[in-house]
Design an enzyme around this catalytic site. Structure first.
Site, mmCIF file in Angstrom:
data_model
loop_
_atom_site.group_PDB
_atom_site.id
_atom_site.type_symbol
_atom_site.label_atom_id
_atom_site.label_comp_id
_atom_site.label_asym_id
_atom_site.label_seq_id
_atom_site.Cartn_x
_atom_site.Cartn_y
_atom_site.Cartn_z
ATOM 1 C CD1 TRP A 13 -2.049 -1.677 -0.233
ATOM 2 C CD2 TRP A 13 -3.653 -1.789 2.120
ATOM 3 N NE1 TRP A 13 -3.402 -2.825 0.170
ATOM 4 C CE2 TRP A 13 -4.305 -1.920 1.454
ATOM 5 C CE3 TRP A 13 -3.537 -0.843 2.841
ATOM 6 C CZ2 TRP A 13 -5.277 -2.451 1.817
ATOM 7 C CZ3 TRP A 13 -4.764 -1.376 3.710
ATOM 8 C CH2 TRP A 13 -5.871 -2.248 3.029
ATOM 9 C CE LYS A 14 4.397 0.584 -4.286
ATOM 10 N NZ LYS A 14 5.349 0.648 -5.884
ATOM 11 C CG HIS A 96 10.263 -0.880 -2.900
ATOM 12 N ND1 HIS A 96 9.889 -0.415 -3.535
ATOM 13 C CD2 HIS A 96 8.982 -2.075 -3.892
ATOM 14 C CE1 HIS A 96 8.566 0.428 -5.223
ATOM 15 N NE2 HIS A 96 8.509 -1.525 -4.241
ATOM 16 C CD GLU A 156 8.677 -4.565 -7.110
ATOM 17 O OE1 GLU A 156 7.806 -4.923 -6.916
ATOM 18 O OE2 GLU A 156 9.176 -4.085 -6.365
ATOM 19 N N GLY A 162 5.386 0.890 -11.153
ATOM 20 C CA GLY A 162 4.121 2.321 -11.139
ATOM 21 C C GLY A 162 3.983 2.873 -12.733
ATOM 22 C CB SER A 192 2.874 -2.427 -14.705
ATOM 23 O OG SER A 192 3.470 -1.447 -13.822
HETATM 24 P P1 PGA Z 1 3.071 -1.041 -8.984
HETATM 25 O O1 PGA Z 1 4.197 -0.931 -7.701
HETATM 26 O O2 PGA Z 1 2.256 -2.448 -9.037
HETATM 27 O O3 PGA Z 1 2.151 -0.116 -8.958
HETATM 28 O O4 PGA Z 1 3.858 -1.449 -9.813
HETATM 29 C C1 PGA Z 1 4.697 -1.905 -7.369
HETATM 30 C C2 PGA Z 1 5.980 -1.988 -6.257
HETATM 31 O O5 PGA Z 1 6.028 -1.101 -6.479
HETATM 32 O O6 PGA Z 1 6.040 -2.798 -5.340
#
Ligand code: PGA
Length: 229
Positions: A13-14, A96, A156, A162, A192
């Site tokens: 959820w950041k 991250h 990632e 994002g 994404s």
């Molecule tokens: P995102 O982020 O699904 O919005 O690309 C993934 C993440 O940062 O772990």
């Protein structure tokens, strides 16, 4: 807790949701079929971890980071891995891409944080990826790799975080490279992931789960992702 052979989702959820929004979201999650919820780990803001654990003790929780500091003490603003663990947290996202960018985290710190997590009984989810398509992914993995079967790794690609842009061919071939190099690795994919591309992404061999950012903020999208894996 997660079932060993089932694919799972970490909802990152950041820095989103006020407390009431996070709790409302959890209330909806609590109504889901337990078979679906079992596949989910939520990673809310650190300040909600204790409350969510108190209200929803059967939820799997992840921290979005872990302190470099191992022991309790005079470290203003820090929360140790043991303190995080005492809130019922079983997982932690470590290294991250956004931590690397905004907090200037380097691989040595990421390894220390992974060790601190393990020492506190938290499973670290260690992120790595190439910055641009074509960069050396295996080097990025080597920099944070610890031969420990209790670690989960999250591939990632920075170019996919994002951006709403995935390249299935590149992602599959990179995952194959990683698994060929470390065949015992427990590997997730993130970047994404959404309710549309999850079906295709799920066909990639060797992925244990998905780290989902923006799509995890929408209940219906998250539900669709859980149903598709
Ligand atoms: P995102 O982020 O699904 O919005 O690309 C993934 C993440 O940062 O772990």
């Amino acid at each position: 807790m997660l079932k060993n052979n089932k694919k799972f989702v970490v909802a990152n959820w950041k820095m989103n949701f006020f407390q009431n929004e996070a709790i409302d979201f959890c209330r909806k999650l609590a109504l889901l079929d337990p078979k679906l919820r079992e596949k989910l780990i939520i990673a809310p803001s650190e300040i909600y971890l204790g409350l969510i654990n108190y209200l929803f003790p059967d939820f799997s929780l992840a921290a979005q980071d872990i302190s470099m500091q191992k022991f309790t003490g005079a470290f203003t603003g820090e929360s140790s891995s043991q303190m995080i663990a005492s809130n019922g947290v079983k997982y932690a996202i470590i290294g991250h891409y956004e931590r690397r960018i905004f907090a200037n985290e380097k691989s040595a710190q990421i390894i220390q944080k992974a060790k601190n997590s393990l020492d506190a009984g938290i499973t670290p989810i260690v992120c790595f990826g190439e910055e641009k398509q074509g960069d050396d992914l295996l080097l990025a993995l080597d920099e944070v790799y610890l031969a420990n079967l209790n670690i989960i790794y999250a591939y990632e690609p920075y170019w996919a975080i994002g951006t709403n842009h995935i390249d299935l061919e590149v992602i599959s071939s990179n995952i194959k490279k990683v698994i060929n190099k470390q065949n015992t690795i427990k590997l997730m994919y993130g970047g994404s992931v959404n309710s549309q591309n999850i079906v295709q992404l799920s066909t990639i061999q060797g992925i244990a789960g998905f780290l989902v950012g923006s799509a995890s903020l929408n209940f219906d999208h998250l539900l669709q992702i859980l149903k598709s894996i």
